[in-house]
Design an enzyme around this catalytic site. Structure first.
Site, PDB file in Angstrom:
ATOM      1  N   ARG A 197       0.834  -1.206   0.000  1.00 44.28           N
ATOM      2  CA  ARG A 197       0.000   0.000   0.000  1.00 44.28           C
ATOM      3  C   ARG A 197       0.874   1.263   0.000  1.00 44.28           C
ATOM      4  O   ARG A 197       0.538   2.264  -0.641  1.00 44.28           O
ATOM      5  CB  ARG A 197      -0.908  -0.018   1.235  1.00 44.28           C
ATOM      6  CG  ARG A 197      -1.878   1.157   1.287  1.00 44.28           C
ATOM      7  CD  ARG A 197      -2.915   0.942   2.381  1.00 44.28           C
ATOM      8  NE  ARG A 197      -3.930   1.984   2.387  1.00 44.28           N
ATOM      9  CZ  ARG A 197      -4.196   2.754   3.440  1.00 44.28           C
ATOM     10  NH1 ARG A 197      -3.516   2.611   4.569  1.00 44.28           N
ATOM     11  NH2 ARG A 197      -5.145   3.659   3.366  1.00 44.28           N
ATOM     12  N   ASN A 256      -3.503   8.408   4.885  1.00 46.71           N
ATOM     13  CA  ASN A 256      -2.274   7.778   5.390  1.00 46.71           C
ATOM     14  C   ASN A 256      -2.199   7.653   6.907  1.00 46.71           C
ATOM     15  O   ASN A 256      -1.527   6.762   7.422  1.00 46.71           O
ATOM     16  CB  ASN A 256      -1.047   8.567   4.924  1.00 46.71           C
ATOM     17  CG  ASN A 256      -0.803   8.438   3.433  1.00 46.71           C
ATOM     18  OD1 ASN A 256      -1.125   7.407   2.834  1.00 46.71           O
ATOM     19  ND2 ASN A 256      -0.250   9.474   2.824  1.00 46.71           N
ATOM     20  N   HIS A 313       0.587   4.457  -2.422  1.00 48.91           N
ATOM     21  CA  HIS A 313       0.394   5.817  -1.907  1.00 48.91           C
ATOM     22  C   HIS A 313       1.569   6.725  -2.217  1.00 48.91           C
ATOM     23  O   HIS A 313       1.409   7.940  -2.298  1.00 48.91           O
ATOM     24  CB  HIS A 313       0.114   5.779  -0.403  1.00 48.91           C
ATOM     25  CG  HIS A 313      -1.276   5.340  -0.079  1.00 48.91           C
ATOM     26  ND1 HIS A 313      -1.918   5.649   1.089  1.00 48.91           N
ATOM     27  CD2 HIS A 313      -2.170   4.606  -0.808  1.00 48.91           C
ATOM     28  CE1 HIS A 313      -3.150   5.126   1.082  1.00 48.91           C
ATOM     29  NE2 HIS A 313      -3.307   4.479  -0.053  1.00 48.91           N
ATOM     30  N   HIS A 369      -6.140  -5.916  -2.136  1.00 50.64           N
ATOM     31  CA  HIS A 369      -7.080  -5.983  -1.016  1.00 50.64           C
ATOM     32  C   HIS A 369      -7.388  -7.427  -0.624  1.00 50.64           C
ATOM     33  O   HIS A 369      -8.390  -7.716   0.002  1.00 50.64           O
ATOM     34  CB  HIS A 369      -8.364  -5.197  -1.329  1.00 50.64           C
ATOM     35  CG  HIS A 369      -8.145  -3.719  -1.304  1.00 50.64           C
ATOM     36  ND1 HIS A 369      -9.091  -2.808  -1.706  1.00 50.64           N
ATOM     37  CD2 HIS A 369      -7.069  -2.986  -0.925  1.00 50.64           C
ATOM     38  CE1 HIS A 369      -8.610  -1.586  -1.570  1.00 50.64           C
ATOM     39  NE2 HIS A 369      -7.379  -1.665  -1.105  1.00 50.64           N
TER      40      HIS A 369
END
Ligand code: HEM
Ligand SMILES: *[C@@H]1O[C@H](CO)[C@@H](O)[C@H](O)[C@H]1NC(C)=O
Ligand SMILES: *[C@@H]1O[C@H](CO)[C@@H](O)[C@H](O)[C@H]1NC(C)=O
Ligand SMILES: *[C@@H]1O[C@H](CO)[C@@H](O)[C@H](O)[C@H]1NC(C)=O
Ligand SMILES: *[C@@H]1O[C@H](CO)[C@@H](O)[C@H](O)[C@H]1NC(C)=O
Length: 332
Positions: A70, A103, A74, A202
């Site tokens: 992730r 975040n 990001h 996910h």
């Protein structure tokens, strides 16, 4: 004689055409200066140091593997893959990306990057960028949790700017519909195909309750399986009442395996987010979801390719980029 001349002329024409075409294709492909094995002659152990660091953390705490994958996403979606997500707030800039809602406090794995950077600085000071460490760490996490193996080009430089508002504007919230997701991904040069393939992430890690309780209260969203919703309610109380924000696995079936189970969950309406469900709302994307439920190897291949593609977003390969050091938390 005549044929020799014509070959020569043909060659000249081709050579000229190539000279004209080459700079064009380079200019259009940002990240074209990245290459697999960039550190081979600069810091031979670079990749193996990242791999052994990531591996020791992820073996003890598989969740951190999700955190690292992730983190790569990001990082790349905000100012490109430039490690801007790693910058700590300072008196001069107290609102860095890592403090933005998408975040904080959910993004994790920073300690893994710190540990890898510390080792790399011992081995070859000032050589390996933090942006590359994130990209390599995400690759290694994909292998450890999904047995997904791919090479990723390196040579990214680190940025000097980190702005929390940009993180808020460039990262998709879990309530986005397919139109919104596709539009946002398009601004990064990624298409609906990439969106579906990357969403397979996910299949690992966790979510805070606050990311989906709007689908549980006051009523269970009809786009969610009602029994699944009822069981989530037991783990995540109504935020009106709750005092703390709990966490649940993204994938209750195989929580630490990066696999096609995510797509099965999407189809059975047992994925956590509205954004996950929305992959079913076009025939193109829902077909791709269905393919992955049946062809795990196709998913793995597409995921790997999409991770490499994501790693090329707006990369810095010259000034104002730098190799940050001695830590990834502050600019030079
Ligand atoms: C498509 C749009 C996406 C949306 C709306 C979205 C949203 C979210 C949200 C809300 C969370 C939970 C954060 C929390 O509350 O703790 C999450 C977790 C996660 N996301 Fe996404 N995400 C998207 C795409 C992606 C992509 C492209 C990747 C990587 C390839 C990714 C990887 C992950 C991972 C691994 C986790 C678990 C993190 C952990 O366990 O720490 N997501 N995502
Ligand atoms: C951040 O800095 C700005 C401007 O320097 C200041 O006005 C603000 O109060 C600071 N915010 C925090 C949370 O420290
Ligand atoms: C951060 O980004 C926002 C949105 O682009 C912009 O309006 C703002 O001026 C930026 N802040 C700083 C300190 O540059
Ligand atoms: C998605 O949301 C946007 C903004 O709310 C809306 O304009 C659009 O029609 C929605 N698309 C779909 C497919 O629901
Ligand atoms: C809050 O908790 C109480 C007792 O646990 C419960 O009876 C009530 O329904 C809850 N309120 C909401 C809004 O969920």
């Amino acid at each position: 004689m005549e044929s020799k001349t014509s070959i020569l002329i043909t060659c000249l024409i081709f050579a000229t055409a190539f000279q004209l075409l080459l700079p064009l294709s380079e200019a259009s492909g940002r990240g074209s200066e990245l290459k697999v094995g960039y550190y081979k002659d600069k810091c031979q152990k670079a990749e193996s140091i990242v791999t052994s660091t990531v591996s020791s953390y992820v073996k003890s705490y598989p969740g951190l593997g999700g955190g690292l994958i992730r983190m790569f996403f990001h990082d790349c979606f905000v100012r490109g893959c430039d490690a801007s997500v790693l910058l700590d707030p300072t008196p001069e800039n107290n609102q860095t990306e890592k403090l933005a809602i998408p975040n904080f406090p959910s993004l994790r794995g920073f300690e893994v990057i710190d540990a890898a950077k510390a080792e790399l600085e011992k081995e070859c000071k000032g050589v390996v960028s933090c942006a590359d460490i994130i990209a390599l760490a995400a690759r290694d996490a994909s292998y450890l949790l999904g047995n997904i193996f791919y090479k990723i080009p390196t040579g990214r430089l680190d940025g000097r700017v980190s702005n929390s508002t940009e993180a808020l504007l460039n990262l998709p919230p879990p309530f986005f519909n397919l139109t919104q997701l596709e539009a946002l991904f398009a601004t990064k040069g990624l298409n609906a195909f990439d969106l579906v393939a990357l969403s397979g992430a996910h299949s690992i890690g966790r979510s805070h309750c606050s990311s989906f309780t709007s689908r549980l209260y006051p009523t269970i969203d009809p786009t969610m399986d009602q029994n699944f919703g009822a069981s989530l309610r037991k783990l995540c109380p109504d935020p009106k009442n709750a005092t703390n924000d709990g966490v649940v696995p993204q994938d209750f079936v195989t929580p630490d395996k990066l696999d096609e189970q995510y797509y099965k969950n999407v189809e059975s309406l047992t994925a956590l987010f509205f954004s996950d469900w929305s992959l079913l709302t076009s025939s193109e994307t829902s077909k791709q979801v269905d393919t992955y439920t049946k062809e795990p190897e196709t998913f793995k291949q597409d995921f790997a390719n999409a991770m490499v593609k994501m790693g090329n977003i707006e990369v810095l390969t010259g000034p104002p980029g730098e190799v940050r050091g001695p830590t990834c938390r502050f600019v030079n």
